[in-house]
Design an enzyme around this catalytic site. Structure first.
Site, short mmCIF file in Angstrom:
data_model
loop_
_atom_site.label_atom_id
_atom_site.label_comp_id
_atom_site.label_asym_id
_atom_site.label_seq_id
_atom_site.Cartn_x
_atom_site.Cartn_y
_atom_site.Cartn_z
N LYS A 1 -6.70 -4.81 -3.13
CA LYS A 1 -7.34 -5.33 -2.10
C LYS A 1 -8.42 -4.76 -1.56
O LYS A 1 -8.11 -3.39 -1.22
CB LYS A 1 -6.22 -5.91 -0.80
N CYS B 1 -1.94 -2.66 7.70
CA CYS B 1 -1.79 -3.42 6.71
C CYS B 1 -0.77 -4.28 6.69
O CYS B 1 -0.88 -5.49 6.26
CB CYS B 1 -1.97 -2.60 5.49
N ASP C 1 0.73 -1.30 0.15
CA ASP C 1 -0.09 0.08 -0.15
C ASP C 1 0.85 1.29 0.07
O ASP C 1 0.42 2.40 0.79
CB ASP C 1 -0.81 -0.08 1.07
N GLU D 1 -4.74 -0.76 -1.29
CA GLU D 1 -5.96 -0.86 -0.66
C GLU D 1 -6.94 0.06 -1.52
O GLU D 1 -6.48 1.14 -1.80
CB GLU D 1 -5.63 -0.35 0.88
N THR E 1 0.39 0.62 6.32
CA THR E 1 1.19 1.10 7.91
C THR E 1 1.56 -0.03 8.59
O THR E 1 0.85 -1.08 8.58
CB THR E 1 0.36 2.02 8.79
#
Ligand code: C5J
Length: 222
Positions: free
Chosen positions: A131, A164, A26, A74, A160
């Site tokens: 995701k 995640c 991410d 994400e 982070t």
């Protein structure tokens, strides 16, 4: 099989680098740049920037070795049909997932904020996992991709640390992957959560995984 010893805590880990993948979680504009999801939640996005340069070095080394490199993002479908109301309905409506922001609709696929930052842009052929959740295994084909490539060990970094990255490491650990987490390649809006998040991973004899840093990994991968 050739094993390489990677210096880590709570102890060094012997890994087969041929069966190791780098998973970058991410590193998106929505989390790292002003005007995105991270800032809409009241965070100082600069706190994540220390992870960029170490991630770049690790990514370059993984590419040189021909290691499988996987990027995750994400985000949600434009109609938010894959975003549970329980996730969306938090905070002020104009700052929620799907709301219009300076980088497009917050955390929505295809919007500028959903992109991976330019410094870590995926190369053609590197799988990108979109995701809807915090973990990279939930509602994605990551597990199949790793199994087909006969991967046993994951190097997991990104942002982070305590959300995640942590969720993905826990999911991976339950699926039988060994996870190495280079702490300087991860970042959090909360320094104390970053610190404790890393400690939680390696506690109790590596309960979820092993914690290392980019220097020790680069040594092992050289
Ligand atoms: C969060 C993430 N923090 N990538 N997402 O909501 O860690």
């Amino acid at each position: 099989m050739t094993t390489t010893l990677v210096a880590a805590e709570p102890e060094a880990l012997a890994v087969d680098l041929q069966r190791t993948a780098l998973v970058i979680i991410d590193m998106q504009r929505d989390f790292l740049e002003p005007g995105g999801f991270g800032e809409s939640l009241g965070n100082d996005v600069r706190r994540l920037h220390s992870a960029i340069a170490p991630c770049q070095k690790l990514l370059a080394s993984a590419r040189r070795r021909g290691m499988l490199v996987i990027h995750t993002r994400e985000g949600h479908r434009a109609d938010l049909s894959d975003a549970p109301p329980a996730k969306v309905q938090r905070g002020a409506p104009h700052l929620r997932i799907g709301a219009a922001g300076p980088m497009g609709r917050i955390l929505v696929r295809g919007e500028p904020g959903h992109d991976i930052i330019a410094a870590l842009a995926p190369h053609p052929g590197e799988p990108i996992i979109d995701k809807p959740g915090k973990g990279a295994f939930y509602a994605t084909d990551l597990h199949s991709i790793l199994n087909h490539a006969r991967i046993e060990t994951l190097i997991v970094c990104g942002v982070t640390t305590e959300v995640c990255v942590h969720t993905t490491v826990r999911e991976a650990n339950d699926r039988g992957f060994r996870c190495l987490v280079p702490g300087d390649c991860c970042g959090s809006y909360f320094p104390e959560f970053h610190e404790v998040g890393l400690r939680m991973i390696k506690a109790q004899g590596a309960i979820f995984g092993w914690v290392t840093d980019s220097a020790r990994l680069l040594d092992a991968m050289a």
